[in-house]
Design a protein around this motif. Structure first.
Motif: not given
Length: 134
Positions: A27-28, A36-37, A39-40, A43-44
């Motif tokens: 997905q990344l 991809v923000t 925040d993403h 979060q990762v």
């Protein structure tokens, strides 16, 4: 008469975790530019902290179980020899793995902290406009 329920073996959960990690990585990689923000990415980092810590704990637990296994079972090599060399090496490798995971956990925490200290001032991908080049 009902059979007692057997709990799934650790490999069942580890296999599911491995598939989930592969899917998250895909997905990344497949995210469109700007998809991809911040925040993403932060979060990762948090999930990497959880994963490295969990893997370090799993490794420490495996080391304890390996020691118990060697003490309560009569083991031999496939050729019928003394298992001491293999057991010693396996224990040493688990120790090395645990140390590497501890370092990875520290790096993941630092990554998460670095991204947590940042804010997005402007994100052209949200407005659909590219920044002007002067």
């Amino acid at each position: 008469m009902a059979r007692p329920r057997r709990s799934p073996r650790p490999g069942h959960f580890l296999d599911a975790a491995s598939r989930s990690l592969a899917q998250a990585t895909r997905q990344l990689l497949e995210a469109a530019a700007g998809g991809v923000t911040h925040d993403h990415l932060r979060q990762v980092g948090w999930y990497l902290v959880q994963l490295t810590g969990g893997l370090a704990e799993l490794t420490a637990t495996a080391a304890v179980r390996l020691d118990e296994h060697a003490r309560i079972r009569l083991l031999r090599t496939q050729e019928g020899g003394d298992p001491t060399e293999n057991l010693t090496r396996a224990a040493r490798l688990l120790t090395e793995l645990r140390q590497a995971l501890d370092r990875a956990d520290e790096a993941a925490r630092d990554y998460y902290t670095c991204l947590s200290r940042l804010v997005v001032d402007a994100d052209p991908s949200l407005t659909g406009k590219e920044p002007r080049r002067g």
